[in-house]
Write an enzyme that holds these catalytic residues in place. Structure first.
Site, mmCIF file in Angstrom:
data_model
loop_
_atom_site.group_PDB
_atom_site.id
_atom_site.type_symbol
_atom_site.label_atom_id
_atom_site.label_comp_id
_atom_site.label_asym_id
_atom_site.label_seq_id
_atom_site.Cartn_x
_atom_site.Cartn_y
_atom_site.Cartn_z
ATOM 1 N N GLY A 290 0.823 -1.208 0.000
ATOM 2 C CA GLY A 290 0.000 0.000 0.000
ATOM 3 C C GLY A 290 0.854 1.254 0.000
ATOM 4 O O GLY A 290 1.928 1.295 -0.603
ATOM 5 N N SER A 291 0.401 2.264 0.704
ATOM 6 C CA SER A 291 1.029 3.581 0.615
ATOM 7 C C SER A 291 2.451 3.603 1.162
ATOM 8 O O SER A 291 3.194 4.545 0.873
ATOM 9 C CB SER A 291 0.202 4.612 1.377
ATOM 10 O OG SER A 291 -1.099 4.620 0.857
ATOM 11 N N THR A 292 2.833 2.606 1.976
ATOM 12 C CA THR A 292 4.212 2.635 2.459
ATOM 13 C C THR A 292 5.187 2.519 1.291
ATOM 14 O O THR A 292 6.328 2.950 1.391
ATOM 15 C CB THR A 292 4.493 1.489 3.452
ATOM 16 O OG1 THR A 292 4.133 0.261 2.850
ATOM 17 C CG2 THR A 292 3.711 1.679 4.733
ATOM 18 N N PHE A 293 4.701 1.953 0.151
ATOM 19 C CA PHE A 293 5.586 1.837 -1.006
ATOM 20 C C PHE A 293 5.858 3.208 -1.635
ATOM 21 O O PHE A 293 6.808 3.356 -2.406
ATOM 22 C CB PHE A 293 4.960 0.899 -2.047
ATOM 23 C CG PHE A 293 5.903 0.527 -3.150
ATOM 24 C CD1 PHE A 293 6.912 -0.414 -2.930
ATOM 25 C CD2 PHE A 293 5.815 1.126 -4.401
ATOM 26 C CE1 PHE A 293 7.795 -0.751 -3.943
ATOM 27 C CE2 PHE A 293 6.705 0.793 -5.409
ATOM 28 C CZ PHE A 293 7.692 -0.154 -5.173
ATOM 29 N N LYS A 294 5.048 4.213 -1.255
ATOM 30 C CA LYS A 294 5.299 5.558 -1.793
ATOM 31 C C LYS A 294 6.684 6.062 -1.387
ATOM 32 O O LYS A 294 7.255 6.929 -2.044
ATOM 33 C CB LYS A 294 4.221 6.528 -1.287
ATOM 34 C CG LYS A 294 2.873 6.308 -1.981
ATOM 35 C CD LYS A 294 1.772 7.125 -1.337
ATOM 36 C CE LYS A 294 0.432 6.788 -2.002
ATOM 37 N NZ LYS A 294 -0.706 7.216 -1.150
#
Lengths: 477, 475
Positions: free
Chosen positions: B216-220
């Protein structure tokens, strides 16, 4: 020691005129036999020591009994066959003792322990009694060649016994056993001896005709049908029965024995060549048209592809690996994990507990046995002795090659006994009788013969006299 | 007749020779493989009953061998079984081993080549050989804090010292009891194995580093790192529409949060976890550069480590809309919590990703060190200056953005929240990755089946306090 001087009154001469006098070497035999008993006894003692921490309480009895039996066998030879080969008895005592010790060791694995070793010991005693009987009563083995057809019929009769309803039993897919009074017996083991005698007798009587008359087909001299027919029939009949009973291992031994005798009798290399071709065709047919043989081949080449089916062979391989170079030691390996470790796979148990070194030593014992047998075939004076000695020795070699080769994945596995070691009374008895026959043959081969007169009797006939002479005379000289 | 007999003798000699050669070849060629075969009961029984060395956390054993009567002379026991289950793994007779029990089995058993000398000495002096002890990098307080923080929810926490790569906390829940699995009562072990495998919560699954999940957004963070490495700045403005249509499709991508206008800075986009902004960044960079950056952090790499490892994954050949989704940690992007901790660690360590490790030392029975781990660099994932910029962006996320729940008084903490949709009808995964300057630690918290609404703040609210607790436990 004393033995070189025991030359007969009339020294024999060879064709070149020089005198050959074999040494009797009976004291060497005694010493070696006693040494050989220590192999089995040592194994037995070490098993007890390693498993329970103490030597079994009955050790003086066991040691005394086994050494006593060995010495008794030696004395019978000393009495009746003073010129017999001195190495055969020690070899057999060593192998039989190792086998007994290993069966006893595997007996200890289940709880409560089994007593198969005791049964095997009884069979050993019986085998030794028959061994003594043959040596005492068979003064000249050449008399046996008078009855080829009778021997053959007796042999075939024995082979047929397991097919008699109520008497024969089927074990492990082969109908080769009879059961009498709770004991099962494999008559083909005894039939093996009778048929070997029948083949040898017939071939000796007809060998000239077989090798000289008839017509030539390429390198092979094809004998006249009327000469070849009887033995061909004998061979085919016995082979057919064994194949019918699903005893492929023994039938292959027979095939080998027959071909060898034909070759030695006729001196025509075409016969083994023809046999090799026949064997190849037979093997090809068996591989392509029977499931049984295919399974054997695949478990030989790729055992790990079907773990459950080949669990036995695989477990044996694990055992060899676990044993390594010097083995785990008596009682310290886990031969019980391999099914049939006492009979077909006893070589695996030896390899696991005594290691590569121990297994090689056992193989060398067999090799020596065969070498002595073939030597006496060379040394024998008459064709019947030569044929019989070489045949019996070669069967030993073939049997050891097939079963140890099978267990160690040199060859596809065939269910044969490891001579003198595997659990099983019939095989043990038959092999003791074969050794007795070989000793008789070797005595006649090595005995000094006087020019002209052939004396069947050894010079010393009295056991008591012989004994006295050894102790007093032997020590002094 | 002697000539054929002599030939027969030669044949017989050859047969015996073949037997001897064959058994020799068996010994040299086949035996080594047979001894290593897992189905070899002789070897297995002997190894299983061995006096294995302990596995230590600090001065406390978390796995040890105890003498007993019966078929096996030694049995394995795990004093704090469930807490340390993913670290120790199990050592079962019928079901193999896992964790340190597996990765250090030779050292623990004393059969490793480095212990050959002491093995010989033991044999000569008549001592029962004992295996070496394995001393782990785990900090018991951090481990306990992470365990307590998860409080029985399904998930995992991985914390690493980013300067060395030492794993400080390694928790996976729900856990299991390795004692029953490793029991010498084989029937009991089998029953336990069956029960654990039948459990629909999959307690044997090592969620910390053997399972991959959409990050999810942690991959941003990876996307942001790629953006900085390719010339963007934290204040570079990017398009951040409320809703965007992915190229060549009719798929509409929306935001969970208010991105603050049609254009926003990269820093603000990270702080509020703006989906459309990062989708656009991903489209500008292209899948190649994203994959490069992910690889530098350890994605799709067989990292040599003693921590149980599976490769995290970035899609091999995404089209443009898939690239946009991948940039925000969706589509086929999947990562282990360990991998996400390594991303945070790489950023916190000024761009250098250290190889993670679980065993600090292996010591012999005389406590002499047999082998000791020397920290090694895995990759330089980004330049030190860019790493510092990204650190600041993460700190902003914690001070002003979605990660406020992870604030620790007096400590500079940076972090990034994430909420990943697993399947439309399933609860979302909640993520939080963070680092702190003092103590020097990088953390990934992952909660499966989080009973929360599908929003960024919710993920941070749930996972943030766990990260905070672990940081505080290290102070």
């Amino acid at each position: 020691m004393s033995l070189a001087t025991q030359a007969s009154d009339s020294p024999p001469v060879t064709s070149t005129g020089s005198v050959v006098v074999y040494r009797r070497r009976r004291n060497v035999e005694l010493a070696m036999t006693l040494l050989a008993t220590t192999l089995g006894l040592g194994g037995w003692l070490l098993t007890g020591l390693n498993l329970t921490g103490e030597v079994p309480a009955n050790w003086p009895w066991v040691c005394g009994l086994w050494a006593g039996m060995a010495v008794a066998a030696h004395l019978v030879i000393r009495w009746r066959l003073p010129y017999a080969d001195p190495l055969l008895l020690p070899l057999v005592i060593a192998l039989n003792g190792l086998g007994l010790a290993m069966i006893h060791r595997i007996d200890q694995i289940p709880s409560p322990p089994r007593s198969d070793a005791w049964d095997q010991f009884i069979w050993t005693g019986l085998g030794m009694a028959l061994f003594a009987g043959v040596i005492i009563f068979l003064r000249d083995h050449r008399r046996l060649q008078r009855f080829p057809y009778l021997m053959f019929l007796a042999g075939v009769g024995l082979l047929m016994l397991p097919l008699v309803p109520g008497l024969g039993v089927r074990l492990g897919g082969s109908r080769i056993w009879i059961r009498v009074a709770g004991y099962s017996f494999q008559p083909s083991e005894v039939a093996k001896i009778l048929l070997a005698l029948a083949f040898a007798s017939y071939l000796v009587a007809h060998r000239e005709v077989l090798s000289l008359s008839g017509f030539k087909l390429g390198p092979i001299q094809i004998p006249r049908a009327r000469d070849l027919m009887p033995i061909g029939l004998m061979w085919a009949a016995s082979l057919a029965i064994m194949v019918f009973q699903n005893d492929l291992g023994t039938s292959m031994l027979f095939f080998g024995l027959f071909v060898l005798m034909l070759y030695v009798a006729t001196e025509r290399a075409g016969w083994p060549a023809l046999a090799a071709v026949l064997f190849a065709v037979g093997a090809w047919l068996a591989v392509n048209y029977t499931n049984h043989v295919q399974v054997r081949i695949s478990s030989w080449l790729h055992p790990f592809e079907n773990y459950d089916q080949n669990g036995q062979v695989i477990s044996a391989q694990f055992g060899f690996a676990w044993g390594g170079l010097t083995g785990r030691g008596w009682g310290l390996g886990r031969p019980g994990l391999t099914p049939l470790a006492k009979s077909d796979f006893i070589a695996a148990a030896i390899g696991e507990e005594l290691g590569l070194v121990g297994l090689m030593a056992v193989i060398m014992l067999y090799a020596l046995l065969v070498a002595r047998g073939l030597r006496m075939a060379l040394a024998s004076h008459d064709p019947f002795s030569k044929l019989l000695a070489s045949g019996l020795s070669f069967v030993f070699a073939l049997q050891v090659f097939a079963i140890i080769g099978g267990v160690t994945r040199l060859l596809p596995l065939t269910g044969l006994t490891t001579p003198f070691m595997s659990q099983g009374g019939s095989s043990l008895i038959a092999n003791w009788v074969i050794i007795a026959l070989m000793l008789v043959i070797s005595h006649h081969a090595r005995r000094p013969i006087s020019l002209g007169v052939v004396t069947d009797e050894p010079t010393v006939t009295n056991l008591a006299d012989d004994e006295t002479r050894m102790l007093t005379g032997g020590g002094r000289r | 007749m002697n000539r054929p007999i002599r030939r027969v003798a030669v044949v017989a000699a050859l047969m015996f020779f073949a037997l001897l050669v064959n058994v020799s070849i068996n010994e040299v060629v086949r035996s080594p493989g047979l001894a290593g075969d897992s189905r070899n009961r002789r070897v297995r029984d002997a190894e299983y009953a061995q006096n294995r060395g302990p596995i230590m956390v600090g001065n406390v054993p978390i796995a040890q061998s105890n003498q007993q009567d019966g078929r096996f002379r030694y049995a394995r026991s795990y004093p704090q079984a469930r807490l340390y289950a993913p670290v120790t793994g199990w050592y079962a007779y019928d079901f193999g081993a896992a964790g340190i029990e597996l990765n250090y089995t030779q050292q623990l058993a004393g059969t490793d080549s480095s212990q050959a000398v002491s093995r010989v000495l033991d044999k000569l002096t008549g001592k029962t050989p004992q295996g070496a002890s394995v001393h782990t990098t785990i900090d018991p307080r951090a481990q306990q804090a992470a365990w307590d923080g998860l409080a029985g929810r399904k998930g995992a926490v991985v914390a690493i010292d980013y300067t060395t790569g030492a794993v400080l906390a390694y928790v996976s829940t729900p856990s299991y009891d390795p004692n029953t699995l490793s029991s010498t009562d084989l029937a009991k072990a089998t029953e336990s194995w069956k029960t654990l495998n039948a459990d629909k919560n999959r307690p044997l699954a090592n969620r910390a580093s053997k399972e991959i999940y959409p990050p999810g957004s942690t991959f941003k963070l990876v996307t942001a790192a790629a953006a900085l490495e390719n010339g963007m700045k934290p204040d570079t403005m990017v398009d951040s529409p409320t809703v965007m249509t992915l190229p060549n499709t009719t798929t509409r991508l929306g935001n969970d949060t208010n991105c603050g206008g049609a254009r926003t800075s990269l820093e603000h986009a990270l702080a509020v976890s703006c989906n459309t902004a990062f989708a656009n960044v991903g489209l500008q960079l292209g899948d190649e550069k994203l994959r490069e950056q992910a690889k530098l952090f350890g994605f799709d790499t067989d990292v040599p480590t003693d921590v149980p490892w599976v490769n995290s994954h970035f899609p091999a050949d995404p089209d443009r809309p898939q690239t946009a989704l991948s940039a925000i940690g969706q589509y086929e992007v999947a990562a282990t919590p360990l991998q996400m901790a390594m991303v945070a660690a790489g950023i916190a360590n000024d761009g250098v990703v250290m190889r993670p490790y679980l065993a600090q030392e292996v010591r012999g029975t005389d406590l002499q060190v047999i082998s000791s781990h020397r920290p090694t660099q895995l990759n330089r994932a980004m330049s030190a200056s860019n790493a510092k910029l990204l650190q600041q962006m993460m700190v902003t996320t914690v001070t002003e953005g979605t990660g406020q729940r992870a604030q620790v008084d007096g400590v500079r903490v940076g972090g990034k929240t994430g909420t990943a949709q697993s399947a439309p009808n399933r609860p979302p995964y909640a993520w939080f990755v963070a680092f702190s300057d003092d103590p020097k630690i990088a953390i990934a918290v992952f909660i499966e089946d989080a009973q929360i609404e599908r929003s960024e703040i919710a993920g941070g609210r749930l996972a943030g306090p766990i990260a905070k607790a672990v940081i505080e436990a290290r102070r």
